[in-house]
Enzyme design. Structure first.
Site, short mmCIF file in Angstrom:
data_model
loop_
_atom_site.label_atom_id
_atom_site.label_comp_id
_atom_site.label_asym_id
_atom_site.label_seq_id
_atom_site.Cartn_x
_atom_site.Cartn_y
_atom_site.Cartn_z
N PRO A 169 0.82 -1.22 0.00
CA PRO A 169 0.00 0.00 0.00
C PRO A 169 0.85 1.26 0.00
O PRO A 169 1.88 1.33 0.67
CB PRO A 169 -0.81 -0.13 1.29
CG PRO A 169 -0.91 -1.60 1.52
CD PRO A 169 0.40 -2.17 1.03
N CYS A 170 0.40 2.26 -0.78
CA CYS A 170 1.23 3.45 -1.01
C CYS A 170 0.67 4.70 -0.35
O CYS A 170 1.02 5.80 -0.73
CB CYS A 170 1.39 3.69 -2.51
SG CYS A 170 -0.19 3.85 -3.40
N GLN A 171 -0.21 4.58 0.64
CA GLN A 171 -0.80 5.75 1.27
C GLN A 171 0.21 6.76 1.80
O GLN A 171 -0.06 7.95 1.77
CB GLN A 171 -1.73 5.34 2.42
CG GLN A 171 -3.10 4.87 1.96
CD GLN A 171 -3.10 3.42 1.50
OE1 GLN A 171 -2.05 2.78 1.46
NE2 GLN A 171 -4.25 2.89 1.16
#
Length: 351
Positions: free
Chosen positions: A82-84
C-alpha cells in the site's frame, strides 16, 4: 503453440486482483492472494482461479508461503505494498512513523530473503525510489538480477496518465527481465468507455450494478454543465466558484471539478474517482462523474469483472478504494509477458 514455463505466483497485497488477473492473462498461474482487507475476497476469488487469504503480510512467514506454492514449478513472489504514505491526494492525518518505516515494503523484502523465490516483481508509487526503504528492499535482492524503472503506463496500453515504479528480479540466467520502453499508442477514454450505456447523475444500469454514478447537488450539476472537456473551474461564471477557489491557495488545484477528454487518456484513477469534485473525473459528455464500472475499465479491468455479488450492495467509497488502489490489469499482463519471455530465453541459452 509455444510451451509456457510453469510459473506459480503468490500475490501479496492482492487487493481486488488487478495484478493477479494480469499475471494469469500473461500465462502465470496465481495460486493465492494475500490481503488484510476482507472486502477483497469476493472480487479476487470470483474472477480468478486462486484462493484469497485474509492475512497480515507483516506476520506472514516463508514456511506459510511454501505450502501455498506446492512442490513443482518456478516461484514468483509478487505484490504492491500500500502506497498511502506518498498519496498526493491528501496529506492530512498521516502517521510520520509509518512514512519513515514503510513496514509493509520491509515485510515484502523479509519474505524475499526468507523464501528465496525464483522470480520477484513489485509495483508501487514512483516516490518510493527516493526513500531509504527502497534501498533496503533492493538489498534483499542481492542474489537476483534486478531491473526497475518508473514507467508511463500509457505506453503499455493503460488508458491513463499513470506513472508507476515497476521492479522485476530473477535468479535465472545472466540478465534481468525488463519491460523495455513500451511502444503502445496511448489508448483514449473514448476507446475504453464510450460503449457503455449513458447514465444521469445518480443513475444505475439495470444490467450492471457497477455502472453507477454518484449523485450531484444542484450547484455541482450547474458546475459540470459549465465545464468543458479538458477545461477547469476557471472557465465558470463567478457565482459557480466554490469558497476554496476564491482563495489564493485554490489556484494550485486547477484539475478539480474537471471533465475528461474523449480522445486522450484519463487522469490517474484514484480511490476518489467517483466524485466530480475530486479531480478531473467528470464524464467527457454526460453531466456526471464517471461510474465505478468506467473507472474499473480505465484501470483495464474487463467489463464483466465482478466486484460485488449479484444483488450485493454497492458502496462508493469501498469500491472506489478497491478500484483506485488496484494494479492495472494490463500492467500485470505486460509484467507476466516479460517474466515468461525471460524464463524461455534462459532455457534457450542453457540448451
Amino acid at each position: 503453440m509455444k510451451k509456457l514455463p510453469n510459473i506459480k505466483a503468490v500475490d501479496l497485497f492482492c487487493g481486488a486482483g488487478g495484478l493477479t488477473h494480469g499475471l494469469v492473462r500473461g500465462g502465470i498461474k496465481v495460486v493465492a492472494g494475500v490481503d488484510l482487507d476482507p472486502q477483497c475476497r469476493y472480487p479476487f476469488e470470483a474472477n480468478n482461479d486462486a484462493t484469497f487469504f485474509e492475512e497480515d503480510v507483516g506476520t506472514l512467514t516463508a514456511d506459510r508461503l511454501r505450502k501455498l506454492y506446492g512442490r513443482d514449478g518456478l516461484r514468483l513472489l509478487a505484490g504492491c505494498a500500500p502506497c498511502q504514505p506518498f498519496s498526493t491526494y491528501s496529506r492530512s492525518g498521516r502517521n510520520p512513523r509509518y512514512e519513515q518505516e514503510w513496514p509493509l515494503v520491509s515485510s515484502f523484502g523479509r519474505l524475499v530473503e526468507d523464501l528465496k523465490p525464483d522470480l520477484v516483481t513489485m509495483e508501487n508509487v514512483p516516490q518510493l525510489a527516493d526513500h531509504s526503504v527502497f534501498l533496503e528492499f533492493l538489498s534483499s535482492l542481492s542474489d537476483y538480477r534486478v531491473w526497475w524503472d518508473v514507467v508511463d503506463c500509457a505506453k503499455f496500453g493503460v488508458p491513463q496518465t499513470r506513472q508507476r515504479l515497476v521492479l522485476m528480479g530473477s535468479k535465472l540466467g545472466a540478465r534481468a527481465p525488463s519491460l523495455g520502453e513500451g511502444s503502445h499508442v496511448a489508448k483514449s477514454v473514448r476507446e475504453t468507455i464510450a460503449q457503455l450505456p449513458p447514465l444521469p447523475a445518480g443513475g444505475i444500469d439495470p444490467e450492471d450494478n457497477l455502472h453507477i454514478s454518484s449523485k450531484l447537488s444542484p450547484i455541482n450539476l450547474k458546475r459540470i454543465r459549465a465545464s468543458m472537456p479538458g477545461g477547469t473551474w476557471r472557465d465558470w461564471d463567478e457565482e459557480l466558484l466554490a469558497a476554496c477557489h476564491r482563495k489564493a491557495t485554490g489556484a494550485t488545484y486547477p484539475s478539480v471539478y474537471g471533465r475528461m477528454e474523449w480522445d486522450k487518456p484519463s487522469p490517474t484513477i484514484t480511490t476518489q474517482c467517483f466524485g466530480f469534485g475530486n479531480g478531473r473525473f467528470g464524464h467527457p459528455e454526460q453531466d456526471r462523474a464517471i461510474s465505478l464500472r468506467e473507472a474499473a475499465m480505465l484501470q483495464t479491468f474487463p467489463r464483466d469483472y465482478e466486484f460485488v455479488p449479484k444483488g450485493g450492495r454497492v458502496v462508493f467509497d469501498k469500491l472506489g478504494r478497491l478500484i483506485g488502489n488496484a494494479v492495472p490489469v494490463r500492467i500485470g499482463e505486460v509484467i507476466a509477458d516479460a517474466l515468461v519471455n525471460h524464463v524461455m530465453d534462459t532455457w534457450r541459452e542453457a540448451a
